[in-house]
Design a protein around this motif. Sequence first.
Motif, PDB file in Angstrom:
ATOM      1  N   ASP B   3       0.790  -1.228   0.000  1.00 15.94           N
ATOM      2  CA  ASP B   3       0.000   0.000   0.000  1.00 15.94           C
ATOM      3  C   ASP B   3       0.820   1.275   0.000  1.00 15.94           C
ATOM      4  OD1 ASP B   3      -1.325  -0.492   3.391  1.00 15.94           O
ATOM      5  OD2 ASP B   3       0.433  -1.265   2.383  1.00 15.94           O
ATOM      6  N   SER B   4       2.151   1.170  -0.167  1.00 18.75           N
ATOM      7  CA  SER B   4       2.909   2.396  -0.365  1.00 18.75           C
ATOM      8  C   SER B   4       2.894   2.777  -1.837  1.00 18.75           C
ATOM      9  CB  SER B   4       4.346   2.226   0.136  1.00 18.75           C
ATOM     10  OG  SER B   4       5.029   1.319  -0.706  1.00 18.75           O
ATOM     11  N   GLY B   5       1.859   2.349  -2.562  1.00 17.96           N
ATOM     12  CA  GLY B   5       1.704   2.781  -3.945  1.00 17.96           C
ATOM     13  C   GLY B   5       1.510   1.607  -4.889  1.00 17.96           C
ATOM     14  N   SER B   6       0.596   1.777  -5.833  1.00 21.81           N
ATOM     15  CA  SER B   6       0.276   0.691  -6.754  1.00 21.81           C
ATOM     16  C   SER B   6       1.337   0.518  -7.833  1.00 21.81           C
ATOM     17  CB  SER B   6      -1.076   0.980  -7.425  1.00 21.81           C
ATOM     18  OG  SER B   6      -0.987   2.220  -8.124  1.00 21.81           O
ATOM     19  N   ARG B   7       2.267   1.457  -7.931  1.00 24.80           N
ATOM     20  CA  ARG B   7       3.262   1.386  -8.995  1.00 24.80           C
ATOM     21  C   ARG B   7       4.583   0.779  -8.535  1.00 24.80           C
ATOM     22  NH1 ARG B   7       1.453   4.784 -13.125  1.00 24.80           N
ATOM     23  NH2 ARG B   7      -0.741   5.196 -12.718  1.00 24.80           N
ATOM     24  N   ARG B   8       4.593   0.124  -7.402  1.00 24.68           N
ATOM     25  CA  ARG B   8       5.822  -0.485  -6.890  1.00 24.68           C
ATOM     26  C   ARG B   8       6.160  -1.749  -7.665  1.00 24.68           C
ATOM     27  NH1 ARG B   8       8.561   2.971  -3.394  1.00 24.68           N
ATOM     28  NH2 ARG B   8       6.914   3.999  -2.207  1.00 24.68           N
ATOM     29  N   ILE B   9       7.420  -1.947  -7.886  1.00 24.84           N
ATOM     30  CA  ILE B   9       7.918  -3.197  -8.467  1.00 24.84           C
ATOM     31  C   ILE B   9       8.188  -4.114  -7.281  1.00 24.84           C
ATOM     32  CG2 ILE B   9       9.683  -4.234  -9.934  1.00 24.84           C
ATOM     33  CD1 ILE B   9      10.282  -1.301 -10.901  1.00 24.84           C
ATOM     34  N   THR B  10       7.234  -4.975  -6.968  1.00 24.20           N
ATOM     35  CA  THR B  10       7.356  -5.733  -5.722  1.00 24.20           C
ATOM     36  C   THR B  10       8.301  -6.923  -5.851  1.00 24.20           C
ATOM     37  OG1 THR B  10       5.311  -6.837  -6.339  1.00 24.20           O
ATOM     38  CG2 THR B  10       5.142  -5.062  -4.738  1.00 24.20           C
ATOM     39  N   VAL B  33      -0.502  10.663   2.126  1.00 22.94           N
ATOM     40  CA  VAL B  33       0.255   9.762   1.251  1.00 22.94           C
ATOM     41  C   VAL B  33       1.086   8.819   2.115  1.00 22.94           C
ATOM     42  CG1 VAL B  33       2.004   9.604  -0.577  1.00 22.94           C
ATOM     43  CG2 VAL B  33       0.426  11.560  -0.531  1.00 22.94           C
ATOM     44  N   LEU B  34       0.946   7.534   1.843  1.00 27.01           N
ATOM     45  CA  LEU B  34       1.727   6.536   2.577  1.00 27.01           C
ATOM     46  C   LEU B  34       2.971   6.217   1.767  1.00 27.01           C
ATOM     47  CD1 LEU B  34       1.725   4.614   5.069  1.00 27.01           C
ATOM     48  CD2 LEU B  34       0.764   2.872   3.566  1.00 27.01           C
ATOM     49  N   ALA B  35       4.134   6.382   2.394  1.00 23.04           N
ATOM     50  CA  ALA B  35       5.408   6.183   1.710  1.00 23.04           C
ATOM     51  C   ALA B  35       6.260   5.176   2.467  1.00 23.04           C
ATOM     52  CB  ALA B  35       6.143   7.520   1.625  1.00 23.04           C
ATOM     53  N   ARG B  36       7.321   4.750   1.802  1.00 21.23           N
ATOM     54  CA  ARG B  36       8.355   3.960   2.465  1.00 21.23           C
ATOM     55  C   ARG B  36       9.362   4.943   3.061  1.00 21.23           C
ATOM     56  NH1 ARG B  36       9.479  -1.328   0.572  1.00 21.23           N
ATOM     57  NH2 ARG B  36      11.703  -0.833   0.668  1.00 21.23           N
ATOM     58  N   ALA B  37       9.994   4.542   4.130  1.00 21.78           N
ATOM     59  CA  ALA B  37      10.957   5.432   4.790  1.00 21.78           C
ATOM     60  C   ALA B  37      12.132   5.773   3.883  1.00 21.78           C
ATOM     61  CB  ALA B  37      11.467   4.789   6.077  1.00 21.78           C
ATOM     62  N   ASP B  38      12.405   4.914   2.891  1.00 18.67           N
ATOM     63  CA  ASP B  38      13.540   5.187   1.994  1.00 18.67           C
ATOM     64  C   ASP B  38      13.127   5.904   0.712  1.00 18.67           C
ATOM     65  OD1 ASP B  38      13.885   1.657   0.946  1.00 18.67           O
ATOM     66  OD2 ASP B  38      12.211   3.060   0.851  1.00 18.67           O
ATOM     67  N   ASP B  39      11.886   6.368   0.668  1.00 18.90           N
ATOM     68  CA  ASP B  39      11.408   7.116  -0.501  1.00 18.90           C
ATOM     69  C   ASP B  39      11.944   8.536  -0.521  1.00 18.90           C
ATOM     70  OD1 ASP B  39       8.078   5.693  -0.763  1.00 18.90           O
ATOM     71  OD2 ASP B  39       9.705   5.603  -2.235  1.00 18.90           O
ATOM     72  N   ALA B  44       7.688   8.595  -3.779  1.00 23.26           N
ATOM     73  CA  ALA B  44       6.450   8.282  -3.063  1.00 23.26           C
ATOM     74  C   ALA B  44       5.229   8.729  -3.868  1.00 23.26           C
ATOM     75  CB  ALA B  44       6.451   8.950  -1.686  1.00 23.26           C
ATOM     76  N   LEU B  45       5.280   9.942  -4.405  1.00 23.60           N
ATOM     77  CA  LEU B  45       4.141  10.433  -5.183  1.00 23.60           C
ATOM     78  C   LEU B  45       3.966   9.603  -6.450  1.00 23.60           C
ATOM     79  CD1 LEU B  45       4.585  14.311  -4.807  1.00 23.60           C
ATOM     80  CD2 LEU B  45       2.966  12.819  -3.611  1.00 23.60           C
ATOM     81  N   LEU B  46       5.050   9.325  -7.135  1.00 27.36           N
ATOM     82  CA  LEU B  46       4.971   8.539  -8.372  1.00 27.36           C
ATOM     83  C   LEU B  46       4.477   7.127  -8.099  1.00 27.36           C
ATOM     84  CD1 LEU B  46       8.262   9.823  -9.975  1.00 27.36           C
ATOM     85  CD2 LEU B  46       5.982  10.151 -10.938  1.00 27.36           C
ATOM     86  N   ALA B  47       4.824   6.584  -6.946  1.00 32.06           N
ATOM     87  CA  ALA B  47       4.352   5.236  -6.596  1.00 32.06           C
ATOM     88  C   ALA B  47       2.832   5.197  -6.523  1.00 32.06           C
ATOM     89  CB  ALA B  47       4.956   4.795  -5.271  1.00 32.06           C
ATOM     90  N   HIS B  48       2.235   6.332  -6.193  1.00 30.93           N
ATOM     91  CA  HIS B  48       0.773   6.421  -6.131  1.00 30.93           C
ATOM     92  C   HIS B  48       0.194   6.976  -7.413  1.00 30.93           C
ATOM     93  CE1 HIS B  48       0.207   5.309  -1.898  1.00 30.93           C
ATOM     94  NE2 HIS B  48       1.359   5.928  -1.683  1.00 30.93           N
ATOM     95  N   GLY B  49       1.000   7.107  -8.469  1.00 31.21           N
ATOM     96  CA  GLY B  49       0.502   7.587  -9.743  1.00 31.21           C
ATOM     97  C   GLY B  49       0.313   9.096  -9.799  1.00 31.21           C
ATOM     98  N   ILE B  50       0.845   9.815  -8.843  1.00 31.63           N
ATOM     99  CA  ILE B  50       0.759  11.282  -8.870  1.00 31.63           C
ATOM    100  C   ILE B  50       1.971  11.788  -9.628  1.00 31.63           C
ATOM    101  CG2 ILE B  50       0.753  13.400  -7.487  1.00 31.63           C
ATOM    102  CD1 ILE B  50      -0.373  11.605  -5.167  1.00 31.63           C
ATOM    103  N   ARG B  51       1.723  12.493 -10.767  1.00 31.29           N
ATOM    104  CA  ARG B  51       2.834  12.841 -11.654  1.00 31.29           C
ATOM    105  C   ARG B  51       3.000  14.335 -11.890  1.00 31.29           C
ATOM    106  NH1 ARG B  51       3.430   9.001 -16.565  1.00 31.29           N
ATOM    107  NH2 ARG B  51       1.624  10.106 -17.383  1.00 31.29           N
ATOM    108  N   ARG B  52       2.085  15.148 -11.378  1.00 33.86           N
ATOM    109  CA  ARG B  52       2.217  16.591 -11.565  1.00 33.86           C
ATOM    110  C   ARG B  52       2.651  17.202 -10.244  1.00 33.86           C
ATOM    111  NH1 ARG B  52      -3.189  17.891 -15.189  1.00 33.86           N
ATOM    112  NH2 ARG B  52      -3.538  15.708 -15.754  1.00 33.86           N
TER     113      ARG B  52
END
Lengths: 400, 110
Positions: B3-10, B33-39, B44-52
């Motif tokens: 859940d730290s983003g749908s765009r993660r390469i798991t 926004v939920l991120a990983r501590a190493d983001d 983090a934003l891109l992992a959730h598909g936020i690009r602007r």
Amino acid sequence: MTRNTDVLVIGAGPAGVGAALAAAGEGTRVIIVDENVAVGGHLRWSIATQRGTIGDLTDARGTAIAAWAVERLRHSDVEIELGAAAWGLFDDRVVGVTSRERSFQIRAGSVIVAAGATDAAIPFPGWDLPGVLTSGALLRLMHLHRVLPGRRFVVVGADPCGDEAVEALELAGADVVTRWRTCHDIIAGGDGEVVWLDVPGARHDTDCIVIAASRIPDPELILQMGGAAVYSAIDDCFVPVRSETLETSISGVYAAGDCAGVLGAAEAFAEGRVAGLAASNGAGLERALGELAELRASPPPHEARRPTLPAPRDSTLVCRCERIAAAEIRQSIADGAATIDDVKRRTRSGMGVCQGIYCLAAVSMLLQRERGLAPEVVSPMKVRPPARTVPLAALAGTGE
Amino acid sequence: MDDSGSRRITRHPILGELPAADSVTFTFDGRSVLARADDTIASALLAHGIRRFRSMPETGAPRGYFCGAGRCMDCAVTVDGLLNVAACTTPVRAGMVVKTQHGLGTWGPS
């Protein structure tokens, strides 16, 4: 606050690491600075095989070499400053460094600039839309942070780094819609973000366009100090003039690795070793020179040549920072601008926050075309410190 | 699904399974926004598909993640009231208040 050292290495990619380890091996005091959070430079995000031998590793992945570098440096006496950007090179080999909102100086007996190269940019209509990114930006995101910045990818541009990007995307399970080996006659479009890419004869449904252009040497610190530079056809840019031992025209200042011409990692490391040994009067210098000569004689890993920039349409943005279209640049040339600095003063191209990294190659190309100039006579922009943004509070010494 | 983003390469054939990391929560334009501590903020934003991440002065044209190296500043966001923060090179921190930077931005407390 000024720190003193014998050898200051700027940049901790393969060349910088080679230089620091070599100099430290001679018992010399060495400080290495890098603006990133870890050493390894671009190898940190490259899973591709780096041909050749670096230290104990042969034909290893970039990530493995970066990990090796971390360990070797940790077990050496090299002082490492990360998140530290060298922004100015001054007389007496004093270097301004900014780190965590502070600025400080390092005075060194010798300085080895190993600042690497930046991703080149190729302007085309729509290239400023969110969803367009450089191949280096893609690899950082995928391999350092495990994030895919889109769902349907197109890789444009002729450079072999595009093949690395396609491989990386496929390994990550991404959908690569097409690999288009030129940036001529392509148009990206979308409503606030990339949605499509037009190539002659087709429209591709894509939300992420990766620009595969080669990398451009970044000798800015050398140029700041007025170091002599010469046009390199293979890199299609100006690079520092260097002696056999990689010393620039500035006494005690060396340039090693990609910042003086894009190389494979093994050759960059070997250059670093030569500079490190030269700077510390190391006994192994002759042997290191021989090893470098052997590497230079062997065929390069790929043709390290910048592809020809397509002439941008009048409406295409050339300067991303100041939002200057090609028409305005062409007009300034028609009005008399004959140098990059002329174009910059008339249009603001190159005055923005990126300081011309992403626009001045196109400006140079337009000057060459419109005025019939050979690339060797289109001198780089006059550069002045700072090479990175520095908060005024840090310079004033009043930063928190 | 991470859940730290749908765009993660798991999972990745070379890099392996995505290692576990502590979670960090920050806000972007008021949205959690939920991120990983190493983001970084950008990853983090891109992992959730936020690009602007910003809009340009005068034109209002959106910009996002372009160079990834902290040089182009297309990713400049406002963080805890501070302007011109490069999202791509700034690590996330719990409770950060991140906002789209509109034009040259406005100084002042968030």
